[in-house]
Design a protein around this motif. Structure first.
Motif, PDB file in Angstrom:
ATOM      1  N   ASP A 145       3.133   4.689   6.086  1.00 57.39           N
ATOM      2  CA  ASP A 145       3.714   5.928   5.550  1.00 57.39           C
ATOM      3  C   ASP A 145       5.031   5.662   4.836  1.00 57.39           C
ATOM      4  O   ASP A 145       5.291   6.199   3.757  1.00 57.39           O
ATOM      5  CB  ASP A 145       3.939   6.936   6.681  1.00 57.39           C
ATOM      6  CG  ASP A 145       2.631   7.504   7.193  1.00 57.39           C
ATOM      7  OD1 ASP A 145       1.598   6.837   7.027  1.00 57.39           O
ATOM      8  OD2 ASP A 145       2.637   8.613   7.736  1.00 57.39           O
ATOM      9  N   SER A 146       5.873   4.825   5.425  1.00 55.53           N
ATOM     10  CA  SER A 146       7.160   4.511   4.798  1.00 55.53           C
ATOM     11  C   SER A 146       6.967   3.680   3.532  1.00 55.53           C
ATOM     12  O   SER A 146       7.702   3.853   2.553  1.00 55.53           O
ATOM     13  CB  SER A 146       8.063   3.759   5.783  1.00 55.53           C
ATOM     14  OG  SER A 146       8.446   4.619   6.835  1.00 55.53           O
ATOM     15  N   THR A 147       5.971   2.804   3.539  1.00 55.13           N
ATOM     16  CA  THR A 147       5.667   2.008   2.339  1.00 55.13           C
ATOM     17  C   THR A 147       5.197   2.915   1.206  1.00 55.13           C
ATOM     18  O   THR A 147       5.627   2.762   0.049  1.00 55.13           O
ATOM     19  CB  THR A 147       4.596   0.947   2.659  1.00 55.13           C
ATOM     20  OG1 THR A 147       5.052   0.133   3.753  1.00 55.13           O
ATOM     21  CG2 THR A 147       4.311   0.071   1.457  1.00 55.13           C
ATOM     22  N   ILE A 148       4.336   3.882   1.532  1.00 54.13           N
ATOM     23  CA  ILE A 148       3.878   4.855   0.521  1.00 54.13           C
ATOM     24  C   ILE A 148       5.070   5.662   0.013  1.00 54.13           C
ATOM     25  O   ILE A 148       5.187   5.931  -1.193  1.00 54.13           O
ATOM     26  CB  ILE A 148       2.797   5.781   1.123  1.00 54.13           C
ATOM     27  CG1 ILE A 148       1.510   4.997   1.381  1.00 54.13           C
ATOM     28  CG2 ILE A 148       2.523   6.971   0.194  1.00 54.13           C
ATOM     29  CD1 ILE A 148       0.487   5.737   2.220  1.00 54.13           C
ATOM     30  N   SER A 149       5.966   6.044   0.915  1.00 56.38           N
ATOM     31  CA  SER A 149       7.156   6.817   0.521  1.00 56.38           C
ATOM     32  C   SER A 149       8.038   6.023  -0.446  1.00 56.38           C
ATOM     33  O   SER A 149       8.522   6.566  -1.447  1.00 56.38           O
ATOM     34  CB  SER A 149       7.970   7.202   1.760  1.00 56.38           C
ATOM     35  OG  SER A 149       7.213   8.030   2.618  1.00 56.38           O
TER      36      SER A 149
END
Length: 198
Positions: free
Chosen positions: A33-37
């Motif tokens: 999720d943080s990588t996508i963000s």
């Protein structure tokens, strides 16, 4: 260094911290999720003029993504607020997206009342569309990856908390979309109030 660049760097560092905490706490869902963000913010940063962005809109998109990723601290199961954390994340998401879309789409419209109405409608529908895509992504993630937390899963603590005895996941998704809508409506009201006085 431009303020926009500083904001971008700080936002990336915030998600790098969440990725690090995810690894340490073994809450691995939030790594993806943080990588996508980071990817979303990077695209927006490099296309800053194309999307008619300004610092306020960029920060709002960052906050919408950050609020979701702060779930790594267990906020979905134990909200730090007197209301559901999941509802807050959907409200902030709808709010931020409606302002993003209004700010972008308005450059294609004149200031007539009819065109302002169309602009508001398109922005709200676009914000709801993104929210619906997220709900569908959760569903397909559940089919492919199983139960879990985050963008790519369904059935985590944010999805299963609350008194949804009769409709379960269906009610949860409907409540999520409803809070996206409320956030989008509040977003356009705030946007036009601020534009009037700034």
């Amino acid at each position: 260094m431009k303020k926009e660049t500083l904001i971008y760097i700080l936002s990336v560092l915030a998600f790098c911290f969440i990725i690090s905490y995810s690894i340490i706490s073994r809450t691995f869902y939030y790594i993806a999720d943080s990588t996508i963000s980071i990817l979303v913010l990077t695209i927006l940063f490099f296309l800053y003029p194309k999307f008619n962005l300004n610092k306020t809109v960029f920060i709002l998109i960052f906050l919408a993504l950050l609020f979701h990723n702060l779930g790594v601290f267990g906020f979905y199961s134990s909200s730090p607020f007197p209301f559901s954390y999941d509802k807050l994340t959907h409200f902030v998401g709808g709010f931020s997206l409606s302002i993003f879309f209004i700010n972008y789409i308005r450059i294609f419209f004149r200031n007539s009342k009819t065109e302002k109405t169309i602009l508001i409608l398109i922005a709200i529908l676009a914000a709801l569309g993104i929210g619906s895509i997220i709900e569908v992504t959760e569903y397909f993630g559940y089919l492919l990856l199983g139960q879990g937390e985050g963008f790519l899963y369904f059935g985590g603590t944010g999805d299963l908390t609350g008194n949804y005895n009769l409709g379960g996941a269906w009610i949860n998704s409907s409540v999520d979309v409803a809070f996206n809508l409320v956030g989008a409506l509040v977003g356009f009201i705030v946007y036009f109030i601020c534009k009037k006085f700034i």
